[in-house]
Design an enzyme around this catalytic site. Structure first.
Site, PDB file in Angstrom:
ATOM      1  N   GLU A 272      11.451   2.489  14.702  1.00  0.00           N
ATOM      2  CA  GLU A 272      10.586   3.665  14.197  1.00  0.00           C
ATOM      3  C   GLU A 272       9.312   3.651  15.099  1.00  0.00           C
ATOM      4  O   GLU A 272       9.038   2.914  15.869  1.00  0.00           O
ATOM      5  CB  GLU A 272      10.209   3.462  12.537  1.00  0.00           C
ATOM      6  CG  GLU A 272       9.452   1.965  12.334  1.00  0.00           C
ATOM      7  CD  GLU A 272       9.371   1.766  10.813  1.00  0.00           C
ATOM      8  OE1 GLU A 272       9.537   2.737   9.773  1.00  0.00           O
ATOM      9  OE2 GLU A 272       9.540   0.478  10.475  1.00  0.00           O
TER      10      GLU A 272
ATOM     11  N   ARG B 149       8.435   4.013  -4.481  1.00  0.00           N
ATOM     12  CA  ARG B 149       8.377   2.955  -3.438  1.00  0.00           C
ATOM     13  C   ARG B 149       7.423   2.007  -3.647  1.00  0.00           C
ATOM     14  O   ARG B 149       7.773   0.649  -3.534  1.00  0.00           O
ATOM     15  CB  ARG B 149       8.018   3.821  -2.200  1.00  0.00           C
ATOM     16  CG  ARG B 149       8.277   2.751  -1.062  1.00  0.00           C
ATOM     17  CD  ARG B 149       8.153   3.302   0.324  1.00  0.00           C
ATOM     18  NE  ARG B 149       6.916   3.928   0.661  1.00  0.00           N
ATOM     19  CZ  ARG B 149       6.622   4.734   1.549  1.00  0.00           C
ATOM     20  NH1 ARG B 149       7.698   5.009   2.693  1.00  0.00           N
ATOM     21  NH2 ARG B 149       5.270   5.381   1.777  1.00  0.00           N
TER      22      ARG B 149
ATOM     23  N   LYS C 152       6.405  -2.028   1.955  1.00  0.00           N
ATOM     24  CA  LYS C 152       5.258  -1.536   2.610  1.00  0.00           C
ATOM     25  C   LYS C 152       4.124  -2.376   2.404  1.00  0.00           C
ATOM     26  O   LYS C 152       3.015  -2.335   1.537  1.00  0.00           O
ATOM     27  CB  LYS C 152       4.976  -0.141   1.840  1.00  0.00           C
ATOM     28  CG  LYS C 152       4.149   0.779   2.755  1.00  0.00           C
ATOM     29  CD  LYS C 152       4.235   2.407   2.598  1.00  0.00           C
ATOM     30  CE  LYS C 152       3.149   2.977   3.191  1.00  0.00           C
ATOM     31  NZ  LYS C 152       3.315   3.008   4.608  1.00  0.00           N
TER      32      LYS C 152
ATOM     33  N   ARG D 284      -7.114 -20.839  -1.848  1.00  0.00           N
ATOM     34  CA  ARG D 284      -6.064 -20.564  -0.810  1.00  0.00           C
ATOM     35  C   ARG D 284      -5.021 -21.502  -0.960  1.00  0.00           C
ATOM     36  O   ARG D 284      -5.273 -22.734  -1.110  1.00  0.00           O
ATOM     37  CB  ARG D 284      -6.643 -20.455   0.436  1.00  0.00           C
ATOM     38  CG  ARG D 284      -6.112 -20.381   1.854  1.00  0.00           C
ATOM     39  CD  ARG D 284      -6.680 -20.382   2.903  1.00  0.00           C
ATOM     40  NE  ARG D 284      -5.739 -19.883   4.083  1.00  0.00           N
ATOM     41  CZ  ARG D 284      -4.865 -20.703   4.830  1.00  0.00           C
ATOM     42  NH1 ARG D 284      -4.884 -22.122   4.401  1.00  0.00           N
ATOM     43  NH2 ARG D 284      -4.261 -20.382   5.647  1.00  0.00           N
TER      44      ARG D 284
ATOM     45  N   TYR E  26       0.862  -1.010   0.001  1.00  0.00           N
ATOM     46  CA  TYR E  26      -0.034  -0.064  -0.159  1.00  0.00           C
ATOM     47  C   TYR E  26       0.739   1.282  -0.087  1.00  0.00           C
ATOM     48  O   TYR E  26       1.896   1.252   0.054  1.00  0.00           O
ATOM     49  CB  TYR E  26      -0.822   0.013   0.973  1.00  0.00           C
ATOM     50  CG  TYR E  26      -0.352   0.213   2.413  1.00  0.00           C
ATOM     51  CD1 TYR E  26       0.552  -0.501   3.159  1.00  0.00           C
ATOM     52  CD2 TYR E  26      -0.683   1.611   3.204  1.00  0.00           C
ATOM     53  CE1 TYR E  26       1.051  -0.137   4.373  1.00  0.00           C
ATOM     54  CE2 TYR E  26      -0.198   1.964   4.518  1.00  0.00           C
ATOM     55  CZ  TYR E  26       0.836   0.960   4.840  1.00  0.00           C
ATOM     56  OH  TYR E  26       1.255   1.264   6.293  1.00  0.00           O
TER      57      TYR E  26
HETATM   58  N1  PDD Z   1       2.695   5.316   7.417  1.00  0.00           N
HETATM   59  N2  PDD Z   1       7.111   3.836   9.102  1.00  0.00           N
HETATM   60  C1  PDD Z   1       6.087   3.139   9.116  1.00  0.00           C
HETATM   61  C2  PDD Z   1       6.091   1.925   9.677  1.00  0.00           C
HETATM   62  C3  PDD Z   1       5.073   3.450   8.281  1.00  0.00           C
HETATM   63  O1  PDD Z   1       3.830   2.775   8.441  1.00  0.00           O
HETATM   64  C4  PDD Z   1       5.047   4.847   7.685  1.00  0.00           C
HETATM   65  C5  PDD Z   1       4.137   5.350   6.992  1.00  0.00           C
HETATM   66  C6  PDD Z   1       6.320   5.897   7.773  1.00  0.00           C
HETATM   67  C7  PDD Z   1       6.243   6.992   7.132  1.00  0.00           C
HETATM   68  O2  PDD Z   1       6.566   6.900   5.691  1.00  0.00           O
HETATM   69  P1  PDD Z   1       5.983   7.910   4.878  1.00  0.00           P
HETATM   70  O3  PDD Z   1       6.985   9.205   5.067  1.00  0.00           O
HETATM   71  O4  PDD Z   1       6.307   7.514   3.378  1.00  0.00           O
HETATM   72  O5  PDD Z   1       4.413   8.311   4.995  1.00  0.00           O
HETATM   73  C8  PDD Z   1       7.385   4.976   8.322  1.00  0.00           C
HETATM   74  C9  PDD Z   1       1.460   5.370   6.531  1.00  0.00           C
HETATM   75  C10 PDD Z   1       1.278   6.994   6.924  1.00  0.00           C
HETATM   76  C11 PDD Z   1       0.123   4.720   7.142  1.00  0.00           C
HETATM   77  O6  PDD Z   1       0.503   3.555   7.332  1.00  0.00           O
HETATM   78  O7  PDD Z   1      -0.874   5.315   7.155  1.00  0.00           O
END
Ligand code: PDD
Length: 283
Positions: A179, A52, A147, A100, A33
């Site tokens: 993070e 990304r 992601k 599945r 996503y």
């Molecule tokens: N989340 N680290 C994690 C684990 C994240 O899920 C996100 C973003 C970030 C920051 O990435 P970016 O600057 O590209 O948004 C770092 C999004 C906003 C979400 O899951 O809603």
């Protein structure tokens, strides 16, 4: 009010938008996503998110079902149809529906879903007050640079924070902060801005990259390295970055005040610079 969402080539009222119970996103969290922010009806760092996304798909052996230009058109169409001024566009691509089986299906058509969310990004109370975080062990899988939609652990972390009366959680591995549950973590120590180096342990935040570039352009000192929880608690300032929070101050970690317990000057300056750049460069 019902939104218009995008599902596999169609723009539909959200009540009519459906995906299969056999979708591998549902069964295996087999999907990726992106969340792209929208300011003044325009997209922030669209190319960064698209790049990304292509990388995440590639790491899971999927090919992008739509070209970048087509994705841009869909994002813009959703902004127009939903009259979105400020908020986010959520995009998800899964491997698609198949009986599945743990092995990837030989042929499946990827599922593509996008929807809008209205939110105040620039005028957020948290930007003024800062947020409070707790620390939790980082128990996620090892490929956090992809992601994927497997967000249960971050979700549990957020709930643990809420139950503790805090706003969010920072995750700790081998004593070092990786993070936040949905954002990148930063501290300011000895006047230097510190954020964890890139690797498989964290998501390579698009906001992180922009803030790093802008800080360097403003001649601020940046260090990309892992920092400990103890360093963070003793830091002058702390903050998080993400598409939905931009730059948001962290004023408390595990009940310990960061600095004097109010958003610090470097954090406030970075937020300002980031917003100015965002407004100027959104497309
Ligand atoms: N989340 N680290 C994690 C684990 C994240 O899920 C996100 C973003 C970030 C920051 O990435 P970016 O600057 O590209 O948004 C770092 C999004 C906003 C979400 O899951 O809603």
């Amino acid at each position: 009010m019902s939104r218009i969402v995008y599902v596999n080539g169609e723009y539909l009222p959200e009540e009519s938008a459906k995906v299969s119970v056999f979708d591998r996103g549902f069964l295996f969290a087999d999907g990726v996503y992106e969340v792209t922010s929208v300011v003044g009806g325009k997209l922030v760092d669209f190319d960064g998110h698209a790049a990304r996304l292509e990388r995440s798909l590639g790491e899971l052996g999927m090919t992008a079902p739509l070209a970048r230009a087509e994705l841009l058109d869909i994002h813009r169409e959703l902004i127009a149809r939903n009259d979105l001024d400020e908020g986010m566009i959520y995009l998800q691509i899964t491997r698609g529906a198949a009986d599945r089986d743990f092995a990837y299906p030989e042929s499946a058509t990827p599922t593509v879903v996008l929807f809008t969310q209205t939110a105040a990004l620039i005028d957020r109370p948290a930007a003024q007050t800062g947020i409070r975080v707790i620390s939790i062990p980082d128990l996620r899988w090892g490929r956090r640079d992809i992601k994927t939609v497997q967000l249960l652990y971050p979700s549990m972390g957020k709930m643990a924070a809420k139950q503790a009366g805090a706003d969010d959680a920072w995750m700790i591995e081998d004593g070092f902060v990786t993070e936040g549950t949905s954002n990148n973590a930063w501290i300011v120590a000895g006047g230097r801005i510190i954020t964890r180096h890139l690797g498989t342990e964290i998501l390579h935040g698009i906001t992180r990259a922009a803030v790093k570039r802008l800080a360097e352009e403003a001649q601020m000192q940046i260090e990309e390295r892992a920092f400990t929880l103890a360093e963070a608690k003793a830091a002058e300032e702390a903050f998080v970055t993400s598409a939905s929070t931009f730059v948001t101050p962290v004023v408390e970690i595990d009940g310990t005040r960061v600095g004097n317990g109010a958003p610090g000057p470097i954090t406030r300056r970075l937020r300002e610079i980031y917003i100015a750049d965002t407004v100027a460069t959104a497309i």
